[in-house]
Every structure is written in structure tokens, then in C-alpha cells.
Design an enzyme around this catalytic site. Structure first.
Site, short mmCIF file in Angstrom:
data_model
loop_
_atom_site.label_atom_id
_atom_site.label_comp_id
_atom_site.label_asym_id
_atom_site.label_seq_id
_atom_site.Cartn_x
_atom_site.Cartn_y
_atom_site.Cartn_z
N ASP A 121 -7.00 14.75 19.07
CA ASP A 121 -6.32 15.95 19.56
C ASP A 121 -5.18 16.38 18.64
OD1 ASP A 121 -7.64 16.50 22.27
OD2 ASP A 121 -7.16 14.38 22.44
N CYS A 153 -2.48 9.86 16.51
CA CYS A 153 -1.85 9.78 17.83
C CYS A 153 -2.47 8.57 18.51
CB CYS A 153 -2.05 11.07 18.62
SG CYS A 153 -3.76 11.65 18.73
N SER A 154 -2.78 8.66 19.79
CA SER A 154 -3.41 7.52 20.46
C SER A 154 -4.90 7.45 20.12
CB SER A 154 -3.22 7.62 21.98
OG SER A 154 -1.85 7.57 22.31
N ARG A 205 -12.17 19.04 26.97
CA ARG A 205 -10.90 19.75 26.89
C ARG A 205 -11.00 21.18 27.38
NH1 ARG A 205 -9.86 15.12 26.46
NH2 ARG A 205 -8.89 14.07 24.67
N GLY A 212 -6.61 9.98 18.38
CA GLY A 212 -6.93 10.60 17.09
C GLY A 212 -7.88 11.78 17.18
#
Length: 589
Positions: free
Chosen positions: A399, A394-395, A440, A397
Site C-alpha cells: 500500500d 511498510c508492514s 481496497r 508492502g
């Protein structure tokens, strides 16, 4: 400070002498359990010994300035599925302890302060009420006599439930009598994982390029990479990836030799920058194969927009042997807001079916579950059925990348579906791979002071695993109880496994030296019996989840766990579990 602490301790112990002997004995035993218990209702306890008093003194030394009122008489506790109880409320550096006044069978309730997500105060005359909303979705109410006492208790809870200094958190004080800091921390390592995959050794190696965490602060010290790529090339490739997260191996498929790699986005930017070392690294992954797949968990539009801020994606011209697939998997704020709406819907007392279904749909939580499962299924299909290696990112990496790779491994690999295999998978793909748990999971669905970094990605993973367990009740070696335990521990734990945001931070804070490992504890014989699936039958086949709307269900065991209906279901499941275990014993004899 030492004199202040001594005075605090004296006041605390003196409070016992103001009550009758039987009540005092119960409270001392209950407070002792704070240092040996798991949380929730106390089943057993032990008296204060010298070691316990030393730990208690240490807590007072570091956190006593936040406790203006240590204990309150005649408090009333109201909690789900229990009648209201009157008794003594105690506040320590890490817990709320409530002890009722039943002489025949005294009950104690212990709540880890870290589990508190938000509190609400309401004053009425000379007394007050504190509503406590927990990260595990339980909602409690405390009626406290005396306005000043109520405000003091509320302030202590607000401060002590949000400690930011890792070394002040409860895992650094938790010392159960049957576990030791000398016990092994963790289940595996990159080197051990590599040694178990002998088929890899011809083309892959373990690199210690990140041994001091200077190349990538969120990667572990050792990673698995192609043999043809030296450490100097890895350093250059890391500079081309967001946060230094260059492509590394996370899964090797024994059936056909294909692999899953994960990384963060490339930093191509608006000028379409290139990195020859990164291109060679990915080429080495598919050496001898006609192509590989890149699964980008952002939409094509999001990936294009990322170029404007320095990010980007792998272009076809530079990575000609790789086919890029975009599958948007929500994370961050969108996922957090979805959880908030779902919890709000589940807490609605209205019996209007249309309203309930509307709120459930508007939360979009099950849509996120569906997207995650279908994307993981796509990844597994590329490897298992098409026979091609895959890079997923992803952006950052940290999550949705980890979410998709984990579920895909559960789909394909029977070794990951055992109790030990699943915990080892979580350790590799989440703890060691740098999911920022502390950011998170700082708050859950109730908090008013929301942070930008919060996102229930790990909870979404557990929900996806529950869907697999629901659709394939014989294929996984662990039960729903394990998933519920992990969901609770991620937000508030007595263990150090989910502390910090990376392996580097755990090293700096000496987490592995000064706290206990959750995964090791879950594999102890007593715990194993609680979390093993008695219906488990190993299968070598892949388990392909159905993602049709009618196949996905709300995880009632988690989102409705504090309702009477969920309790009845839990009791029925436990009865079935006991019957299966008994039948197995009879069959053996």
C-alpha cells in the site's frame, strides 16, 4: 436452468412487443450498447446481432436468478446536472439502463452495477424511490411505480453490484467491436523493463524464483535482484519478510546508479530474530557505497508495536550500513474514514464557509496528501541529491510502499511523466507489484457494509499526481482527464486490469486471456488525444512538489465533479485545450 433462461429471454424480448415500434427500436439499440459501450451516457449504439444475443444469453444464464423484475415503465431518473426524465428502466446482469421517451432525440443512460456503492429505499404509497450512491461519487434517484417492482429492482441492484466471483464480473463479458482478446495484454514485463536498463546488467539480474508464485503469492513471476544473491538465498530471505515480500528492485536512477528497493517488514519479532540471507541481500544493494537509507512508512512506535505480533524493523546492529527513517503514512481504516468525511463535506449543501472549511480540515485528507508527497520527496532526495540507494517498506508492502515509490519516480524520472511512461509505471508498481485492488476498492465512501480491507490508497496516489500536475502543468504528458478515468476504473471497470488482488489471482482466473487491458485501450489514438496534455514540454529536471498548506488544493475535478461549478470549470478547461491544439496545428502549417 436452460429452460429457465429461455423463459427469461422470451419474457425480456416479449416486453418490446408491448410498446410501440419506435420505442421498441430505441430500447433494443440501447440494450445492445451494454455489450459495446464504456458506461455513462450513450453516444452511439448498434442493433442486436447474433454475437450480442449469445453474450446476453450467457449473462442471463449466470445471473438471471438475481433479476426478479427486468424492466419497468414510467420510471423517473434524477441525476446531477440533468433535468428529471421519465422512461423505461432495464436491469441486466451488469448494468442499469434508462431510456427516456423523447421521440425527437431519445437519451439513454447506462450505469455499470459494479459502480454502485450503496442504495437507499423509501416507500410512499404504492410507489417507491431508490437513491443510488456510486463509487465515483455520483448520486442518482429513481422513482419507480409499484412497491413490488421497486423492492425487486433494489434487491437486484444490491446483489449484482457486489458479485464476488471474478469470472461473473463485466470485464469477462465486455467485447467492443474495435478491440480483441488477441490484442497485447499489458504494456511491459519485468524482463522487458530490465532489458531497457543496460547499465544494470553488471550487478543485477532477473530471477524467476517466483515463477510458480510459491515464494511470494503477491509478487510477479520475475523480479530484479542483485547478481550476488542466488535463488536459494532469496527463498530464505522471503521467509523472513511479511508475506514473502523480500527486497526487490523497482527503480534504477540513471544519473548516479542508485536504486529504490521495496519490500514488506522483516519478521524479527520480540526475540529479535535475524536472517543472514536478508542481510546479505541488502548489503549487496549498496556494495561499494558507504550507506543506504531505509524509509519505513510507519512511525517508530508502530514499528516497535509490530514486534509484539511477529513483525518488526531492521536493527542497527544487523544492518549497520543502513540508516532507518520513520515517516508515518496512513493507510487502511484511517484513510478510509478520511475519505468518508471528505465526501460528506463535499456533499454538504450548506453555504456556511466556516462549517465547510472545518469539515474539510477535520477530514484530514489534504494532510494525508501532504504526508505522502513529503515522504516521496524525502525518498527522491535520498536518491537524487544525496546519492544513496533506498529500501522503502511498510508492514505488508502493498500500500503506502507503492504509493511513495511511485510518486518518487514521477518526481525524478522524466520517462515516467509521459502518458505511456505513467501507465507503465502504474502497471509495474501497482498491478504487477500486488496492490490488492479488489479488497481496497470493494467499496468507496458511501457503503454501509464496510469491510476491514478497504482503503483508498490508489485514489490518494492519483490525488498526489494531480497536485504535481497542478504545480507543474507543463511537466507531465497526461491530463487530469486521465486521472479521473483511472479513479473511476479502479472501482468499476469494463476492463480486467484492476481485477483481483495479485498477479497470481489474475493467472488463476485467466484475466489476461478473457478480458481486455485498460492501459492498452488508453493508448489507442482516439483515447490518447483525450488524455494527452497539449501543454506538455519534457524536462530532464526533477520536479520537487511544494508541500506547504497554501500549495495544496482540494482536487475539485474529482471530489466536486458532479456540481455545476465543476462542470463549468471542466468546460473552460476543454475550451482551453481545444484552443491550444488548434494553435499547434496552425503553427505547424
Amino acid at each position: 436452468m436452460a429452460v429457465h433462461v429461455q423463459n427469461k429471454r422470451k419474457l425480456f424480448l416479449d416486453s418490446y412487443h408491448q410498446t410501440n415500434r419506435a420505442q421498441r427500436s430505441r430500447e433494443r439499440e440501447a440494450v445492445a450498447f451494454i455489450f459495446s459501450g464504456e458506461g455513462g451516457e450513450v453516444i452511439c449504439s448498434r442493433r442486436l446481432d447474433h454475437r450480442t444475443i449469445q453474450i446476453f444469453d450467457r449473462q442471463l444464464m449466470e445471473l438471471s436468478e438475481h433479476i426478479k423484475t427486468a424492466n419497468v415503465e414510467d420510471a423517473v431518473l434524477r441525476q446531477p446536472l440533468h433535468p428529471a426524465a421519465r422512461g423505461t428502466l432495464c436491469v441486466t446482469g451488469h448494468h442499469l439502463l434508462f431510456s427516456d421517451r423523447e421521440e425527437s432525440s431519445p437519451q439513454h443512460f447506462l450505469l455499470l452495477l459494479r459502480n454502485i456503492d450503496a442504495i437507499e429505499k423509501r416507500m410512499s404509497g404504492s410507489s417507491g424511490t431508490i437513491t443510488i450512491k456510486c463509487k465515483d461519487l455520483c448520486v442518482l434517484q429513481l422513482d419507480i411505480p409499484g412497491m413490488e417492482q421497486c423492492l425487486n429492482i433494489a434487491r437486484s441492484i444490491e446483489t449484482l453490484s457486489c458479485l464476488e466471483n471474478v469470472s461473473e464480473m463485466y470485464p469477462f463479458f465486455y467485447r467492443p467491436s474495435d478491440q480483441s482478446l488477441k490484442d497485447q495484454w499489458g504494456l511491459s514485463s519485468t524482463e522487458k523493463h530490465y532489458s531497457q536498463m543496460t547499465d544494470l546488467h553488471d550487478r543485477w539480474r532477473v530471477s524467476s524464483v517466483n515463477r510458480d508464485y510459491s515464494v511470494c503469492p503477491t509478487y510477479p513471476q520475475a523480479v530484479i535482484v542483485p547478481k550476488d544473491i542466488n535463488d536459494e538465498m532469496l527463498v530464505k530471505a522471503a521467509k523472513f519478510r511479511h508475506g514473502g515480500r523480500f527486497p526487490v528492485l523497482c527503480y534504477y536512477h540513471r544519473k548516479n546508479g542508485m536504486v529504490i528497493m521495496r519490500s514488506s517488514q522483516p519478521l524479527t519479532g520480540a526475540n529479535r530474530k535475524r536472517c543472514r540471507e536478508d542481510e546479505l541481500l541488502l548489503q549487496a544493494v549498496i556494495d561499494g557505497s558507504d550507506k543506504g537509507y531505509i524509509i519505513d512508512t510507519r512511525s517508530s512506535q508502530q514499528a516497535q508495536q509490530a514486534r509484539m505480533t511477529g513483525g518488526g524493523f531492521e536493527s542497527k546492529s544487523c544492518y549497520s550500513c543502513w540508516k532507518r527513517l520513520h515517516r508515518q503514512v496512513e493507510r487502511g481504516k484511517a484513510l478510509q474514514e478520511s475519505l468518508i468525511k471528505l465526501v460528506e463535506a463535499c456533499g454538504n449543501d450548506s453555504h456556511n464557509m466556516d462549517r465547510w472549511l472545518s469539515k474539510l480540515e477535520n477530514s484530514k485528507w489534504l494532510s494525508h496528501v501532504q504526508t505522502a508527497l513529503s515522504t516521496a520527496g524525502l525518498l527522491a532526495e535520498c536518491v537524487e541529491r544525496d546519492g544513496h540507494s533506498v529500501l522503502v517498506h511498510c508492514s505488508e508492502g502493498t500500500d503506502s510502499t507503492l504509493l511513495i515509490s511511485t510518486v518518487a519516480q514521477l518526481i525524478m524520472d522524466p520517462c515516467c511523466r509521459t502518458l505511456e511512461g505513467f501507465l507503465a509505471l502504474l502497471e509495474r508498481e501497482w498491478v504487477q507489484a500486488g496492490h490488492p485492488f479488489q479488497k481496497r476498492c470493494a467499496h468507496s465512501a458511501y457503503s454501509h457494509a464496510r469491510l476491514q480491507q478497504e482503503s483508498p490508497v490508489f485514489l490518494l496516489l492519483l490525488d498526489c499526481v494531480w497536485q504535481l500536475l497542478h504545480q507543474f502543468p507543463l511537466a507531465l504528458g497526461f491530463s487530469e482527464a486521465l486521472l479521473l478515468r483511472l479513479a473511476t476504473e479502479a472501482y468499476a471497470s469494463s476492463y480486467g486490469t484492476f481485477l483481483c488482488n495479485s498477479d497470481k489471482e489474475r493467472c488463476v482466473s485467466r484475466v489476461k486471456e478473457k478480458t481486455l487491458c485498460l492501459f492498452q485501450a488508453l493508448l489507442r489514438p482516439k483515447e490518447r488525444r483525450c488524455y494527452a496534455n497539449p501543454l506538455y514540454e519534457r524536462t530532464e529536471l526533477a520536479i520537487w512538489p511544494s508541500v506547504h498548506p497554501q500549495s495544496l488544493q482540494l482536487w475539485r475535478g474529482y471530489f466536486l465533479r458532479w456540481t455545476q461549478q465543476a462542470r463549468h470549470l471542466e468546460e473552460a478547461q476543454e475550451e482551453i485545450r481545444n484552443m491550444v491544439i488548434l494553435w499547434e496545428k496552425m503553427a505547424l502549417t
